[in-house]
Design a protein around this motif. Structure first.
Motif, PDB file in Angstrom:
ATOM      1  N   GLU A 120       0.815  -1.220   0.000  1.00  0.00           N
ATOM      2  CA  GLU A 120       0.000   0.000   0.000  1.00  0.00           C
ATOM      3  C   GLU A 120       0.847   1.269   0.000  1.00  0.00           C
ATOM      4  O   GLU A 120       0.395   2.312  -0.460  1.00  0.00           O
ATOM      5  CB  GLU A 120      -0.927  -0.003   1.212  1.00  0.00           C
ATOM      6  CG  GLU A 120      -2.073  -0.997   1.084  1.00  0.00           C
ATOM      7  CD  GLU A 120      -2.964  -1.018   2.322  1.00  0.00           C
ATOM      8  OE1 GLU A 120      -2.550  -0.408   3.348  1.00  0.00           O
ATOM      9  OE2 GLU A 120      -4.034  -1.631   2.265  1.00  0.00           O
ATOM     10  N   ASN A 121       2.061   1.186   0.514  1.00  0.00           N
ATOM     11  CA  ASN A 121       2.922   2.373   0.524  1.00  0.00           C
ATOM     12  C   ASN A 121       3.151   2.837  -0.919  1.00  0.00           C
ATOM     13  O   ASN A 121       3.502   2.039  -1.788  1.00  0.00           O
ATOM     14  CB  ASN A 121       4.266   2.043   1.187  1.00  0.00           C
ATOM     15  CG  ASN A 121       5.090   3.280   1.481  1.00  0.00           C
ATOM     16  OD1 ASN A 121       5.363   4.087   0.597  1.00  0.00           O
ATOM     17  ND2 ASN A 121       5.502   3.436   2.723  1.00  0.00           N
ATOM     18  N   PHE A 171       5.936   1.648  -3.602  1.00  0.00           N
ATOM     19  CA  PHE A 171       5.918   0.435  -4.424  1.00  0.00           C
ATOM     20  C   PHE A 171       5.371   0.720  -5.820  1.00  0.00           C
ATOM     21  O   PHE A 171       5.846   0.163  -6.809  1.00  0.00           O
ATOM     22  CB  PHE A 171       5.116  -0.672  -3.731  1.00  0.00           C
ATOM     23  CG  PHE A 171       5.753  -1.152  -2.456  1.00  0.00           C
ATOM     24  CD1 PHE A 171       6.987  -1.788  -2.470  1.00  0.00           C
ATOM     25  CD2 PHE A 171       5.127  -0.950  -1.234  1.00  0.00           C
ATOM     26  CE1 PHE A 171       7.585  -2.222  -1.289  1.00  0.00           C
ATOM     27  CE2 PHE A 171       5.717  -1.379  -0.053  1.00  0.00           C
ATOM     28  CZ  PHE A 171       6.946  -2.017  -0.081  1.00  0.00           C
ATOM     29  N   ARG A 172       4.371   1.595  -5.920  1.00  0.00           N
ATOM     30  CA  ARG A 172       3.859   1.980  -7.233  1.00  0.00           C
ATOM     31  C   ARG A 172       4.907   2.779  -7.997  1.00  0.00           C
ATOM     32  O   ARG A 172       5.015   2.685  -9.223  1.00  0.00           O
ATOM     33  CB  ARG A 172       2.571   2.797  -7.076  1.00  0.00           C
ATOM     34  CG  ARG A 172       1.373   1.983  -6.594  1.00  0.00           C
ATOM     35  CD  ARG A 172       0.895   0.998  -7.647  1.00  0.00           C
ATOM     36  NE  ARG A 172      -0.255   0.220  -7.175  1.00  0.00           N
ATOM     37  CZ  ARG A 172      -0.842  -0.738  -7.878  1.00  0.00           C
ATOM     38  NH1 ARG A 172      -0.382  -1.042  -9.091  1.00  0.00           N
ATOM     39  NH2 ARG A 172      -1.868  -1.403  -7.388  1.00  0.00           N
ATOM     40  N   THR A 173       5.696   3.569  -7.253  1.00  0.00           N
ATOM     41  CA  THR A 173       6.774   4.334  -7.899  1.00  0.00           C
ATOM     42  C   THR A 173       7.814   3.386  -8.481  1.00  0.00           C
ATOM     43  O   THR A 173       8.277   3.572  -9.613  1.00  0.00           O
ATOM     44  CB  THR A 173       7.440   5.278  -6.874  1.00  0.00           C
ATOM     45  OG1 THR A 173       6.454   6.133  -6.310  1.00  0.00           O
ATOM     46  CG2 THR A 173       8.514   6.117  -7.539  1.00  0.00           C
ATOM     47  N   VAL A 174       8.190   2.358  -7.721  1.00  0.00           N
ATOM     48  CA  VAL A 174       9.154   1.361  -8.221  1.00  0.00           C
ATOM     49  C   VAL A 174       8.563   0.638  -9.429  1.00  0.00           C
ATOM     50  O   VAL A 174       9.257   0.376 -10.426  1.00  0.00           O
ATOM     51  CB  VAL A 174       9.542   0.354  -7.115  1.00  0.00           C
ATOM     52  CG1 VAL A 174      10.452  -0.737  -7.675  1.00  0.00           C
ATOM     53  CG2 VAL A 174      10.213   1.052  -5.941  1.00  0.00           C
ATOM     54  N   GLY A 199      11.042   9.004   2.797  1.00  0.00           N
ATOM     55  CA  GLY A 199       9.912   8.863   3.720  1.00  0.00           C
ATOM     56  C   GLY A 199      10.175   7.944   4.888  1.00  0.00           C
ATOM     57  O   GLY A 199       9.289   7.209   5.315  1.00  0.00           O
ATOM     58  N   GLY A 200      11.406   7.957   5.412  1.00  0.00           N
ATOM     59  CA  GLY A 200      11.737   7.107   6.555  1.00  0.00           C
ATOM     60  C   GLY A 200      11.969   5.655   6.195  1.00  0.00           C
ATOM     61  O   GLY A 200      12.110   4.809   7.078  1.00  0.00           O
ATOM     62  N   ILE A 201      12.012   5.350   4.899  1.00  0.00           N
ATOM     63  CA  ILE A 201      12.226   3.977   4.431  1.00  0.00           C
ATOM     64  C   ILE A 201      13.553   3.908   3.680  1.00  0.00           C
ATOM     65  O   ILE A 201      13.932   4.838   2.969  1.00  0.00           O
ATOM     66  CB  ILE A 201      11.082   3.535   3.496  1.00  0.00           C
ATOM     67  CG1 ILE A 201       9.787   3.372   4.289  1.00  0.00           C
ATOM     68  CG2 ILE A 201      11.403   2.226   2.783  1.00  0.00           C
ATOM     69  CD1 ILE A 201       8.570   3.100   3.443  1.00  0.00           C
TER      70      ILE A 201
END
Length: 482
Positions: free
Chosen positions: A11-12, A15-18, A88-90
């Motif tokens: 959902e983050n 993942f769609r960006t990747v 974003g902290g990841i």
């Protein structure tokens, strides 16, 4: 679990960006490893995410950066074919799918490009080979070639391929298997466990820093004894912490025995882990009795003795930290102090006097609560009456610590009278007499002869100075008449 459930793992928006970046480069990408495992185990949202690309992981990382606000910096590690960026902290690590081959002398493999299947084959455990697709066509689909989902459900640690090859190729995986078993409360599958025993000596090629990193994670697990028991059972422990192995066993002489200090130590570590997450206090619990092996003797009158084991153990802490390339700084000194003082509160518990408590506070300083926590964890008796009695006695010590500290302010003790004032009072240059007077004042306060106050300390200074033949100056600058 259904495919939809796995989509919820992604959902983050990252993942769609990747996924979008992968489409731009016309390559496939997958989330793999610990993120997928921990999502399925519901261990909380991981902040470290591994992305594998069927192609260049470095190119994918750079393309992802272009699509993100602020275009975060990409750290490239060309030697390993990996790249990393934070957003974003990841922290995302990108790597191209690869297959590996190893030489006997090193855990660093020869690497070549491979398929997703090749990449999953090289993973350490089936539960870490789980991958989720980031392709638009099957976004969130699980790829599980080794039935890792079933191993997660059954709480089993298993290697994807022949465990002897897996562990011999990269011996660090043996420690990782034990660490995961300890952290997750999983069981290492028998073939895999036997292979660790067969390959235990291979751990010698692993750097001390990597070994300690895994030991720290075992120590920080909920029940560290599980990991240390496995290290012992597989024969890895003698290569890492022989000082602990030396504690195992019960000797008997003239019908007298002593407790097995190895298993006692593991009980203490588990006890302290219920009350603190402090890594270095847990290290202190692990090492608190290491001085008992070299000091063990049998006395016909006293039975088994371990005289000065705390002092010997504290010296051993330095050697152990140095050998394992652990920090030789305040962390090591803290562990040393805890080991050195580990029996002090125990002796106090039978007779709680003000002077003994003052000395304990003086010597332990800011670490007195940590010391008490360690000593309470050291109560491993199985006799309910004794267990209750010992804890009650320690509570009396704790109460006395608070009472004495509130009254006498001994923690981080500074003499009420300074060395400079002693020099001015007796017209002295730096000399041993100053130290004699300062020590006498300190002892008088600790013994309760005088309160920890300036006027009382100054009066005591004058008496002590005269007693050793010093003559104080008069207010006018001369000396008093004898």
């Amino acid at each position: 679990m259904t495919k939809q459930t796995y989509i919820s793992a992604l959902e983050n928006p990252i993942f769609r960006t990747v996924s979008e970046a992968s489409k731009h480069l016309n390559l496939e990408s997958y989330v793999i490893g610990g993120y997928v495992r921990d999502f399925i185990l519901k261990r909380g949202e991981a902040k470290d995410i591994d992305i594998v690309a069927i192609g260049s992981g470095i190119d994918l990382a750079q393309e992802v950066s272009k699509l993100l606000p602020g275009k975060p910096k990409v750290s490239v590690f060309k030697t390993y074919g990996t790249a990393m960026l934070k957003t974003g902290g990841i922290e995302l690590e990108f790597v191209g799918a690869r297959k590996e081959s190893y030489s006997e002398e090193s855990r660093n493999p020869a690497v070549e490009n491979g398929t997703l299947e090749d990449d999953q084959n090289r993973r350490d455990f089936t539960i870490n080979a789980l991958a989720l697709s980031l392709s638009n066509e099957n976004f969130g689909a699980l790829l599980d070639p080794f039935n890792g989902i079933e191993d997660l459900r059954n709480k089993i640690i298993r290697t994807p391929l022949d465990p002897d090859i897996t562990y011999s190729d990269d011996p660090l995986r043996m420690l990782r298997a034990i660490r995961f078993a300890s952290q997750l409360d999983f069981v290492i599958e028998k073939q895999s466990l036997d292979a660790i025993s067969r390959n235990a000596n291979r751990i010698k090629i692993i750097s001390k820093e990597r070994v300690v990193d895994e030991i720290n994670k075992i120590l920080l697990s909920e029940t560290p004894s599980k990991g240390f028991s496995l290290l012992h059972k597989t024969g890895l422990l003698p290569f890492i912490l022989p000082e602990l192995v030396a504690l195992q066993g019960i000797d008997e002489k003239e019908g007298q025995t002593h407790k097995d200090n190895f298993w006692h130590t593991l009980e203490v570590v588990d006890n302290i882990s219920k009350t603190t997450d402090d890594l270095w206090l847990r290290w202190a619990a692990l090492l608190h009795d290491i001085g008992k092996a070299p000091t063990k003797k049998f006395d016909e009158k006293l039975g088994w003795t371990f005289h000065a084991h705390e002092f010997v153990g504290a010296k051993m802490v330095y050697k152990l930290f140095k050998r394992l390339k652990m920090p030789l700084n305040d962390k090591m000194k803290f562990v040393q102090k805890m080991v050195l003082m580990s029996s002090r509160p125990i002796a106090l518990a039978s007779e709680v006097t003000d002077s003994a408590v003052r000395r304990l506070i003086f010597d332990a300083g800011d670490y007195v609560e940590d010391l008490m926590t360690l000593c309470e964890a050291d109560i491993t008796t199985k006799n309910p009456k004794k267990f209750k009695k010992y804890h009650k006695n320690f509570q009396l010590v704790r109460n006395k610590l608070v009472e004495v500290e509130e009254r006498d302010h001994i923690r981080n003790f500074q003499p009420p009278v300074t060395g400079e004032e002693i020099m001015e009072t007796f017209n002295l240059k730096p000399s041993r007499e100053i130290g004699i007077i300062k020590d006498a004042i300190k002892e008088a306060i600790l013994e309760g002869e005088i309160p920890n106050e300036y006027e009382a300390a100054r009066e005591f200074m004058l008496k002590k100075g005269k007693a050793i033949g010093l003559v104080p100056l008069t207010p006018e600058g001369g000396t008093e008449k004898k």
